[in-house]
Write a protein that holds these residues in place. Structure first.
Motif, PDB file in Angstrom:
ATOM      1  N   PHE A 115       0.906  19.149   9.032  1.00 22.06           N
ATOM      2  CA  PHE A 115       1.363  17.351   8.161  1.00 22.06           C
ATOM      3  C   PHE A 115       1.410  17.453   6.129  1.00 22.06           C
ATOM      4  O   PHE A 115       2.212  17.258   5.887  1.00 22.06           O
ATOM      5  CB  PHE A 115       1.293  16.522   9.416  1.00 22.06           C
ATOM      6  CG  PHE A 115       1.579  16.254  10.086  1.00 22.06           C
ATOM      7  CD1 PHE A 115       3.278  16.418  10.203  1.00 22.06           C
ATOM      8  CD2 PHE A 115       1.141  16.503  11.471  1.00 22.06           C
ATOM      9  CE1 PHE A 115       3.263  16.404  11.667  1.00 22.06           C
ATOM     10  CE2 PHE A 115       1.357  16.136  12.535  1.00 22.06           C
ATOM     11  CZ  PHE A 115       2.415  16.382  12.820  1.00 22.06           C
ATOM     12  N   ARG A 116       0.345  18.230   5.898  1.00 33.14           N
ATOM     13  CA  ARG A 116      -0.301  17.572   4.968  1.00 33.14           C
ATOM     14  C   ARG A 116       0.814  18.184   4.131  1.00 33.14           C
ATOM     15  O   ARG A 116       1.325  17.946   2.982  1.00 33.14           O
ATOM     16  CB  ARG A 116      -1.621  17.487   4.416  1.00 33.14           C
ATOM     17  CG  ARG A 116      -1.944  16.819   2.914  1.00 33.14           C
ATOM     18  CD  ARG A 116      -3.499  17.465   2.498  1.00 33.14           C
ATOM     19  NE  ARG A 116      -4.183  18.735   3.576  1.00 33.14           N
ATOM     20  CZ  ARG A 116      -5.479  18.718   3.175  1.00 33.14           C
ATOM     21  NH1 ARG A 116      -6.107  17.959   2.478  1.00 33.14           N
ATOM     22  NH2 ARG A 116      -5.694  20.124   3.012  1.00 33.14           N
ATOM     23  N   SER A 117       0.915  19.533   3.928  1.00 29.81           N
ATOM     24  CA  SER A 117       1.190  21.123   3.315  1.00 29.81           C
ATOM     25  C   SER A 117       2.667  20.882   3.151  1.00 29.81           C
ATOM     26  O   SER A 117       3.553  21.624   2.587  1.00 29.81           O
ATOM     27  CB  SER A 117       0.238  22.258   4.129  1.00 29.81           C
ATOM     28  OG  SER A 117       1.439  22.639   4.883  1.00 29.81           O
ATOM     29  N   GLY A 118       3.363  20.487   4.824  1.00 26.72           N
ATOM     30  CA  GLY A 118       5.054  20.291   4.538  1.00 26.72           C
ATOM     31  C   GLY A 118       5.019  21.377   5.951  1.00 26.72           C
ATOM     32  O   GLY A 118       6.081  21.661   6.048  1.00 26.72           O
ATOM     33  N   LYS A 119       3.740  22.221   6.809  1.00 28.28           N
ATOM     34  CA  LYS A 119       4.484  23.344   7.236  1.00 28.28           C
ATOM     35  C   LYS A 119       4.971  22.896   8.476  1.00 28.28           C
ATOM     36  O   LYS A 119       5.459  23.331   8.974  1.00 28.28           O
ATOM     37  CB  LYS A 119       3.497  24.155   7.196  1.00 28.28           C
ATOM     38  CG  LYS A 119       3.150  25.251   8.063  1.00 28.28           C
ATOM     39  CD  LYS A 119       1.781  26.274   8.802  1.00 28.28           C
ATOM     40  CE  LYS A 119       2.311  27.097   9.555  1.00 28.28           C
ATOM     41  NZ  LYS A 119       1.351  28.125   9.694  1.00 28.28           N
ATOM     42  N   ARG A 120       4.472  21.311   9.149  1.00 25.72           N
ATOM     43  CA  ARG A 120       4.851  20.773  10.292  1.00 25.72           C
ATOM     44  C   ARG A 120       5.360  19.647   9.562  1.00 25.72           C
ATOM     45  O   ARG A 120       4.000  19.052   9.179  1.00 25.72           O
ATOM     46  CB  ARG A 120       3.761  20.413  11.127  1.00 25.72           C
ATOM     47  CG  ARG A 120       4.231  19.793  12.326  1.00 25.72           C
ATOM     48  CD  ARG A 120       2.764  19.817  13.294  1.00 25.72           C
ATOM     49  NE  ARG A 120       3.293  19.229  14.358  1.00 25.72           N
ATOM     50  CZ  ARG A 120       2.896  18.628  15.936  1.00 25.72           C
ATOM     51  NH1 ARG A 120       1.735  18.448  15.661  1.00 25.72           N
ATOM     52  NH2 ARG A 120       3.491  17.953  16.541  1.00 25.72           N
ATOM     53  N   GLU A 121       6.604  18.980  10.029  1.00 22.85           N
ATOM     54  CA  GLU A 121       7.127  17.624   9.763  1.00 22.85           C
ATOM     55  C   GLU A 121       6.975  16.723  10.470  1.00 22.85           C
ATOM     56  O   GLU A 121       7.805  16.947  11.522  1.00 22.85           O
ATOM     57  CB  GLU A 121       8.308  18.036   9.560  1.00 22.85           C
ATOM     58  CG  GLU A 121       8.664  18.845   7.912  1.00 22.85           C
ATOM     59  CD  GLU A 121       9.928  19.789   7.722  1.00 22.85           C
ATOM     60  OE1 GLU A 121      10.290  19.105   7.262  1.00 22.85           O
ATOM     61  OE2 GLU A 121      10.097  20.148   6.485  1.00 22.85           O
ATOM     62  N   HIS A 122       7.102  15.187  10.314  1.00 24.68           N
ATOM     63  CA  HIS A 122       7.569  14.311  10.800  1.00 24.68           C
ATOM     64  C   HIS A 122       7.665  12.758   9.807  1.00 24.68           C
ATOM     65  O   HIS A 122       6.560  13.065   8.891  1.00 24.68           O
ATOM     66  CB  HIS A 122       6.048  13.994  11.898  1.00 24.68           C
ATOM     67  CG  HIS A 122       6.710  13.148  12.560  1.00 24.68           C
ATOM     68  ND1 HIS A 122       6.078  11.598  12.536  1.00 24.68           N
ATOM     69  CD2 HIS A 122       6.691  12.816  14.407  1.00 24.68           C
ATOM     70  CE1 HIS A 122       6.154  10.603  13.316  1.00 24.68           C
ATOM     71  NE2 HIS A 122       7.087  11.473  14.747  1.00 24.68           N
ATOM     72  N   GLU A 123       8.549  12.394  10.503  1.00 18.65           N
ATOM     73  CA  GLU A 123       8.549  11.079   8.937  1.00 18.65           C
ATOM     74  C   GLU A 123       6.894  10.876   8.682  1.00 18.65           C
ATOM     75  O   GLU A 123       7.254   9.828   7.805  1.00 18.65           O
ATOM     76  CB  GLU A 123       9.412  10.678   9.817  1.00 18.65           C
ATOM     77  CG  GLU A 123      10.462   9.419   8.873  1.00 18.65           C
ATOM     78  CD  GLU A 123      11.409   9.155   9.409  1.00 18.65           C
ATOM     79  OE1 GLU A 123      11.358   7.702   8.959  1.00 18.65           O
ATOM     80  OE2 GLU A 123      11.929   8.900  10.423  1.00 18.65           O
TER      81      GLU A 123
ATOM     82  N   SER B  67       4.118  13.441   8.111  1.00 17.91           N
ATOM     83  CA  SER B  67       3.944  13.706   7.043  1.00 17.91           C
ATOM     84  C   SER B  67       3.651  12.503   5.834  1.00 17.91           C
ATOM     85  O   SER B  67       2.619  13.876   4.625  1.00 17.91           O
ATOM     86  CB  SER B  67       5.548  14.117   6.696  1.00 17.91           C
ATOM     87  OG  SER B  67       5.871  15.219   7.833  1.00 17.91           O
TER      88      SER B  67
ATOM     89  N   ARG C  60      -0.192  12.746   3.324  1.00 18.25           N
ATOM     90  CA  ARG C  60       0.114  13.523   2.053  1.00 18.25           C
ATOM     91  C   ARG C  60      -0.875  13.488   1.017  1.00 18.25           C
ATOM     92  O   ARG C  60      -1.285  14.627   0.661  1.00 18.25           O
ATOM     93  CB  ARG C  60       1.001  12.836   1.730  1.00 18.25           C
ATOM     94  CG  ARG C  60       1.549  13.639   0.248  1.00 18.25           C
ATOM     95  CD  ARG C  60       3.383  12.974   0.437  1.00 18.25           C
ATOM     96  NE  ARG C  60       2.847  11.798  -0.004  1.00 18.25           N
ATOM     97  CZ  ARG C  60       4.016  11.581   0.341  1.00 18.25           C
ATOM     98  NH1 ARG C  60       5.358  12.090   0.457  1.00 18.25           N
ATOM     99  NH2 ARG C  60       3.983   9.903   0.605  1.00 18.25           N
TER     100      ARG C  60
END
Length: 108
Positions: free
Chosen positions: A68-76, A79, A83
């Motif tokens: 989530f932090r890197s943006g490899k996995r996304e969720h409103e 993320s 971050r």
């Protein structure tokens, strides 16, 4: 060459083990106040679309939070929350949720 490979592997394993030892569930519990609205301080989700985290594998949780932090996995929401988490905070949070013991009982 083989000796160098073994030495590199040993250094890598020590690094992984060192990171594993450094995680602090007590600190993670304090950090979990950011998570409690959706996942609950006790790791039991408070909203239907959030997963339960209690008892989940630390490695799994760390992997997901870093994704989530890197943006490899996304969720409103995730993320944005992930971050600003450091590696240490991710390890501590993951250790906290992994440390929660859950039990299940069969209905009679």
């Amino acid at each position: 060459m083989r000796r160098m490979l073994k030495a590199s592997l040993l250094v890598a394993l020590i690094g992984v083990a060192g990171g594993a030892l450094a995680a602090d569930p007590a600190t993670g519990r304090l950090l979990a106040s950011k998570c409690q609205t959706c996942h609950g301080l006790d790791g039991i989700a408070k909203i239907p679309i959030a997963p339960h985290l209690a008892g989940e594998s630390r490695i799994y949780l760390e992997t997901q939070l870093k994704a989530f932090r890197s943006g490899k996995r996304e969720h409103e929401m995730m993320s944005v929350i992930a971050r600003d988490l450091s590696d240490a905070e991710i390890s501590d949070l993951s250790a906290w949720y992994e440390s929660i013991q859950i039990t299940a009982t069969m209905p009679e």
